[in-house]
Structures are given as structure tokens and as C-alpha cells.
Write a protein that holds these residues in place. Sequence first.
Motif, PDB file in Angstrom:
ATOM      1  N   TRP A 137       0.641  -1.181  -0.132  1.00  0.00           N
ATOM      2  CA  TRP A 137       0.313   0.162  -0.103  1.00  0.00           C
ATOM      3  C   TRP A 137       0.739   1.011   0.330  1.00  0.00           C
ATOM      4  O   TRP A 137       0.470   2.633  -0.736  1.00  0.00           O
TER       5      TRP A 137
ATOM      6  N   LYS B 104       2.079   1.498  -3.561  1.00  0.00           N
ATOM      7  CA  LYS B 104       0.952   2.021  -4.193  1.00  0.00           C
ATOM      8  C   LYS B 104       0.120   3.138  -4.308  1.00  0.00           C
ATOM      9  O   LYS B 104       0.367   4.322  -5.813  1.00  0.00           O
TER      10      LYS B 104
ATOM     11  N   TRP C  33       6.594  -3.449 -10.535  1.00  0.00           N
ATOM     12  CA  TRP C  33       6.105  -1.429  -9.909  1.00  0.00           C
ATOM     13  C   TRP C  33       6.060  -1.123 -11.371  1.00  0.00           C
ATOM     14  O   TRP C  33       5.274   0.398 -10.725  1.00  0.00           O
TER      15      TRP C  33
ATOM     16  N   VAL D  43       3.122  -0.568 -12.336  1.00  0.00           N
ATOM     17  CA  VAL D  43       2.155   0.361 -11.921  1.00  0.00           C
ATOM     18  C   VAL D  43       2.515   1.474 -11.986  1.00  0.00           C
ATOM     19  O   VAL D  43       1.232   2.757 -12.192  1.00  0.00           O
TER      20      VAL D  43
ATOM     21  N   TYR E  79      -7.972   0.274  -3.392  1.00  0.00           N
ATOM     22  CA  TYR E  79      -7.182   0.108  -4.298  1.00  0.00           C
ATOM     23  C   TYR E  79      -7.591   1.549  -5.539  1.00  0.00           C
ATOM     24  O   TYR E  79      -7.190   2.671  -5.930  1.00  0.00           O
TER      25      TYR E  79
END
Length: 394
Positions: free
Chosen positions: A23, A26, A78, A81, A201
Motif C-alpha cells: 500500500w 501503491k 512496480w 504500476v 485500490y
Amino acid sequence: METTQNKMKALLNKVPEVTIYFWIIKVLCTTVGETFADFLNFNLGLGLGLTTIIMGLAFFISLFFQFRAKKYVPSYYWITVVLISVFGTLVTDNLTDAMGVPLETSTIVFSILLGLTFLFWYLSEKTLSIHSIFTRKREVFYWFSILFTFALGTAVGDLYSEQLGLGYFKTGVTVIGIILCVFLAWKFLKLDGMLAFWIVYILTRPLGASLGDYLSQPKVNGGLGLGTTVTSVIFLTAILAIIIFLAVTKIDISARSETKEINNSKKNVMAQTILVLFIFLAVGIGGYVKLSSQTASTQTTLSGQLTDFVNIENQILTDVNSKNFTSAYKNADNLEHQWDSSEAKLRKIDGTTWTKIDGTIDVVLATVRSSKPDVSKCKTAINNSLSVINAANK
């Protein structure tokens, strides 16, 4: 035999386990998605279209390597992402700024697309679990879901923070409150883990955007004034450090065996999903109606409402003609602040004209803030913007 197969599937899973590091990174990726897109668009002067093309190509290249990998590789995952966060942000920005699509429409469309993705994913695989992304089909569904969550999160965040005038700080605080409620529902009320995961999310997108804008925006805009360059570098460095940490410790691979999951029946999950959708629709529509009424205006046109922007742009033009780009840059910050502050009111009066003017102001900001401003390009951008604003202000 079954235990061995489960271990093999866990090893082949193409996405990380959900830990606190998941998290943190993220939110960092989401923040970079906001600031780095602005850095390319405005600071480097690439413009929205070219920025989208460049980041789209970079995203698909990273996705190619992600699909080629046989298991979860932190760097591949990542980086993908980070790039999908930038690309997802730009998709919504293009629809809003370049094509004039209302944020309400974007929110509805991306909600439907995300819902259909989940529906087809479940019908095909009988699960939406992120702990079992070990087939090509599931990985395709997964990345479509991620893309739509970023696009939806951008649309919802911009709708409430900008168009309805809630502001990024209040939006961020509101999102944190909702995430906390979801966590407590998962922890104590047995809210389904996958449902809770996807809700959070989506919500981390407007949270990250709020954080990014707070850090990067000038102090006159209510931010800390770090700028998009410094903010992007700070967060990209933090992301890189965490990726290295995860690659070395492998903590996001082994965490699953230590995590207690709540298993609910299919009927219970369906009931929870319907209840959650009802709550979000009720709160979302209620908040939209309330904020819309607060920004309502008896004015039917933008006539006489844009004089301040004409004056600011004329001042920028004077600075450019005298090659005083330090002053021009400060006035560009003032233009952006005043325009953003007036968005909720002006967009309510005439959204189509507002979008047209917004596009010309974006060009002005990009040319003036360029690392090597070109006098001719700046004058062209400002005069074009003044022409559009004056026409609407008559």
C-alpha cells in the motif's frame, strides 16, 4: 499433492502479496502518476497529446516484459504500476481537457468498464483473487482492472476536488476516512477481503493525487511549493528504494502464508457487494448534489466573469515581451491558482466554453514554464488564449 500444487501456484503468481509495503508503494506510484504527468506536460512543455503517446508506449513496453516474466519480479511489476498510473491519469485528462468529455460521464463509463471487467473475470475464472494470477488470461483481466481503477480514481478525484470545488486536501481527508471505514469493516465486520482490496485500490488514486498536488503546487495554491520535478524525484527515489528492499527480502512473496484471510460464501460476497455499491451510490450522489447546489449560479454565460484572467495573461504577455521569465513564471502560477479556484463556479455556468479556455491556458502554462521558454511560442500561446477568453467574456 494438493499442498505441493498450491505452493507451485504461489511461486508462479505474477503479482505481489498485499502487505503494508504494497500500500505504501501503491500510494507513491499514484502520486508519481499525478506529478510526473504534469512534469512532462508543463515543465518540459511536451503537451498533453505527446505526453500521452510517450507514456503509453513506455507502459506497453513495460507490460510486455511483465507478461514475459514467469513469476513475480518486483522491478517489472512496480515499474508497470508506475507507468500505468501515469497513463491511466492521462487517459482521463485527455477525455476531459482535449475532448471535453464531462467528468460525470467519465466516472460512469469507467465504473461500467471496471464492473464489466470484474464480471467477465469472475465468469471466466470463478474468482477475483489476486493470489492466483498465474495464467495469462487472469493477468490480462488483472491489468485491465488496474488501468480502469486508475482512470476511474482520476475521474472521481477530479470531479469532487476540482469541478465541485471540494479541494484536494478535503478530498484526501475524505478518502482517508473512507479507507479507514473499509479497513474496520474488513477487520471486525468480516467484509470480504477481495471486495475490500479493490475498494481501497480505487480510493488510493485520489489519495495519491491529493498528496502529489499538496506537495508540488505553489504555496499560493495552498501547496508546499516543492514543484513537480522535486516531488517526482523524491517519490521515484522512495519507490526505487522499496523495490530494492522487496527484491532482497522477498517479503511480498512469502507474506501470504502468514496472512489470515476471511473466506465468505458466494451469496454473502454478493450481498456485501450490493450493499457497498448502494452505500457508495447514495453517498456519492448525495455529495454530488450538495456540492453542485453550492456552486450553482444564476449567471447563464461567462460574460464579464473572466476579466481577472485577461489581466493576468496580459501581464504574462508583458513579462514575455520584456523577457522577464521569472516574473512570467510567477504570474503563470497565479493564473493556474485563480483558474483552479474558479473552476467549480465557471464550469457550472458553461462547461463547454470552460473546457475550451482550459485547453488554451494549459498551453500557456506549458510554454511559459518550459525549461527554455521560447518568446515566439509563448506569445502565440498567450494571444490565442486571450482571443478565446475575450470572446467568452464579452
